[in-house]
Write a protein that holds these residues in place. Structure first.
Motif, PDB file in Angstrom:
ATOM      1  N   ILE A 117      31.399  48.325 -40.314  1.00  0.00           N
ATOM      2  CA  ILE A 117      30.567  48.019 -41.484  1.00  0.00           C
ATOM      3  C   ILE A 117      31.398  47.311 -42.555  1.00  0.00           C
ATOM      4  CG2 ILE A 117      30.813  50.250 -42.677  1.00  0.00           C
ATOM      5  CD1 ILE A 117      27.641  48.060 -42.538  1.00  0.00           C
ATOM      6  N   GLU A 142      31.331  43.607 -41.971  1.00  0.00           N
ATOM      7  CA  GLU A 142      30.087  42.984 -42.442  1.00  0.00           C
ATOM      8  C   GLU A 142      30.052  42.909 -43.970  1.00  0.00           C
ATOM      9  OE1 GLU A 142      28.216  41.479 -40.185  1.00  0.00           O
ATOM     10  OE2 GLU A 142      29.637  42.312 -38.743  1.00  0.00           O
ATOM     11  N   GLU A 143      30.557  43.937 -44.625  1.00  0.00           N
ATOM     12  CA  GLU A 143      30.574  43.937 -46.090  1.00  0.00           C
ATOM     13  C   GLU A 143      31.543  42.891 -46.644  1.00  0.00           C
ATOM     14  OE1 GLU A 143      28.987  46.012 -48.980  1.00  0.00           O
ATOM     15  OE2 GLU A 143      27.710  45.246 -47.389  1.00  0.00           O
ATOM     16  N   ARG A 151      29.791  39.680 -46.281  1.00  0.00           N
ATOM     17  CA  ARG A 151      28.734  39.529 -47.274  1.00  0.00           C
ATOM     18  C   ARG A 151      29.320  39.270 -48.662  1.00  0.00           C
ATOM     19  NH1 ARG A 151      26.956  42.045 -51.344  1.00  0.00           N
ATOM     20  NH2 ARG A 151      28.194  43.917 -50.961  1.00  0.00           N
ATOM     21  N   ARG A 152      30.262  40.080 -49.077  1.00  0.00           N
ATOM     22  CA  ARG A 152      30.763  40.051 -50.459  1.00  0.00           C
ATOM     23  C   ARG A 152      31.611  38.812 -50.754  1.00  0.00           C
ATOM     24  NH1 ARG A 152      33.004  39.398 -54.522  1.00  0.00           N
ATOM     25  NH2 ARG A 152      33.304  40.785 -56.285  1.00  0.00           N
ATOM     26  N   ASN A 180      23.801  36.445 -50.366  1.00  0.00           N
ATOM     27  CA  ASN A 180      24.546  37.653 -50.021  1.00  0.00           C
ATOM     28  C   ASN A 180      24.761  38.584 -51.211  1.00  0.00           C
ATOM     29  OD1 ASN A 180      24.733  36.906 -47.368  1.00  0.00           O
ATOM     30  ND2 ASN A 180      26.799  36.094 -47.543  1.00  0.00           N
ATOM     31  N   PHE A 225      20.325  43.798 -51.719  1.00  0.00           N
ATOM     32  CA  PHE A 225      21.497  44.674 -51.652  1.00  0.00           C
ATOM     33  C   PHE A 225      21.559  45.542 -52.908  1.00  0.00           C
ATOM     34  CE2 PHE A 225      22.421  40.770 -49.308  1.00  0.00           C
ATOM     35  CZ  PHE A 225      22.670  41.307 -48.051  1.00  0.00           C
ATOM     36  N   CYS A 271      26.300  51.512 -46.643  1.00  0.00           N
ATOM     37  CA  CYS A 271      25.037  50.794 -46.843  1.00  0.00           C
ATOM     38  C   CYS A 271      24.145  50.730 -45.609  1.00  0.00           C
ATOM     39  CB  CYS A 271      25.311  49.384 -47.352  1.00  0.00           C
ATOM     40  SG  CYS A 271      26.147  48.330 -46.150  1.00  0.00           S
ATOM     41  N   THR A 304      22.643  49.050 -42.328  1.00  0.00           N
ATOM     42  CA  THR A 304      22.458  47.683 -41.838  1.00  0.00           C
ATOM     43  C   THR A 304      22.654  46.678 -42.959  1.00  0.00           C
ATOM     44  OG1 THR A 304      20.889  48.493 -40.219  1.00  0.00           O
ATOM     45  CG2 THR A 304      20.861  46.139 -40.661  1.00  0.00           C
ATOM     46  N   ASN A 305      23.323  45.604 -42.632  1.00  0.00           N
ATOM     47  CA  ASN A 305      23.671  44.590 -43.612  1.00  0.00           C
ATOM     48  C   ASN A 305      23.216  43.237 -43.076  1.00  0.00           C
ATOM     49  OD1 ASN A 305      25.063  42.559 -44.971  1.00  0.00           O
ATOM     50  ND2 ASN A 305      26.818  43.867 -45.363  1.00  0.00           N
ATOM     51  N   ARG A 306      22.157  42.687 -43.644  1.00  0.00           N
ATOM     52  CA  ARG A 306      21.601  41.416 -43.156  1.00  0.00           C
ATOM     53  C   ARG A 306      22.086  40.254 -44.008  1.00  0.00           C
ATOM     54  NH1 ARG A 306      15.536  41.500 -41.775  1.00  0.00           N
ATOM     55  NH2 ARG A 306      16.291  39.502 -41.096  1.00  0.00           N
ATOM     56  N   HIS A 307      23.397  40.046 -44.027  1.00  0.00           N
ATOM     57  CA  HIS A 307      23.982  38.959 -44.809  1.00  0.00           C
ATOM     58  C   HIS A 307      23.795  37.613 -44.100  1.00  0.00           C
ATOM     59  CE1 HIS A 307      27.350  38.582 -42.052  1.00  0.00           C
ATOM     60  NE2 HIS A 307      27.454  39.903 -42.080  1.00  0.00           N
TER      61      HIS A 307
END
Length: 190
Positions: free
Chosen positions: A48, A51-52, A55-56, A92, A98, A108, A110-113
């Protein structure tokens, strides 16, 4: 020749973005001691976290496209030939998608970035890039758990659409490193 034309862009295309993402992640880890501690103590969150970090601080901030036909988009008239910029970095950080868009949130779910672009324009090497990043960040945390940024950090001023670090000095405590043997000259006799 055809296979080489497919494989080489796949391998080389992700080098600057993967290095950029790793530099961006290291800056974020350095700025957040609780995040560093969590990553060191619980490697299971790395999936995760990957993915973060994407995204970030995605290294690819956006992508330009040319409008192929006149169209209306959210009340704006677009004409054939217009250039548009898809801002993945802005999407994102959308607070309607978010909960804490400016933070790295390891809880968080699931992360759909959009770090790898959406749908048909999705990066072909996205899964390879994820795997490379996890290996790199795992090795970085394991081998340099006390590494800290030693300013000044320099970002590439004009790297096209890649948001990356050019110069990232790091301070660390000298000592034995995992997987590193003695220097070759240490085994020689005088």
């Amino acid at each position: 020749e055809e296979l080489s034309g497919i494989v080489m862009p796949l391998l080389l295309g992700g080098m600057d973005t993967t290095a950029g993402r790793t530099g961006n992640a290291f800056l974020r880890i350095d700025a957040d001691p609780a995040l560093r501690r969590r990553l060191l103590e619980d490697p299971a969150v790395l999936e995760i976290a990957t993915e973060e970090f994407l995204r970030r601080d995605t290294p690819v901030q956006g992508l330009t496209r040319v409008v192929t036909r006149d169209a209306q988009f959210h009340g704006r008239q677009l004409k054939k030939g217009d250039r548009v910029m898809l801002m993945f970095a802005a999407a994102n950080r959308d607070p309607s998608t978010f909960a804490c868009p400016h933070d790295i949130d390891l809880d968080c779910g699931t992360n759909r970035h959009l770090a790898f672009a959406p749908v048909v324009h999705r990066c072909l090497g996205s899964n390879f890039a994820r795997a490379m990043f996890r290996v790199m960040i795992t090795a970085l945390l394991r081998r340099l758990p006390d590494g800290h940024v030693a300013p000044p950090v320099e970002r590439l001023a004009d790297a096209g659409d890649v948001y990356t670090v050019k110069h990232l000095p790091v301070r660390l405590t000298p000592g034995p490193r995992e997987g590193v043997g003695p220097p070759a000259c240490a085994s020689r006799t005088a």
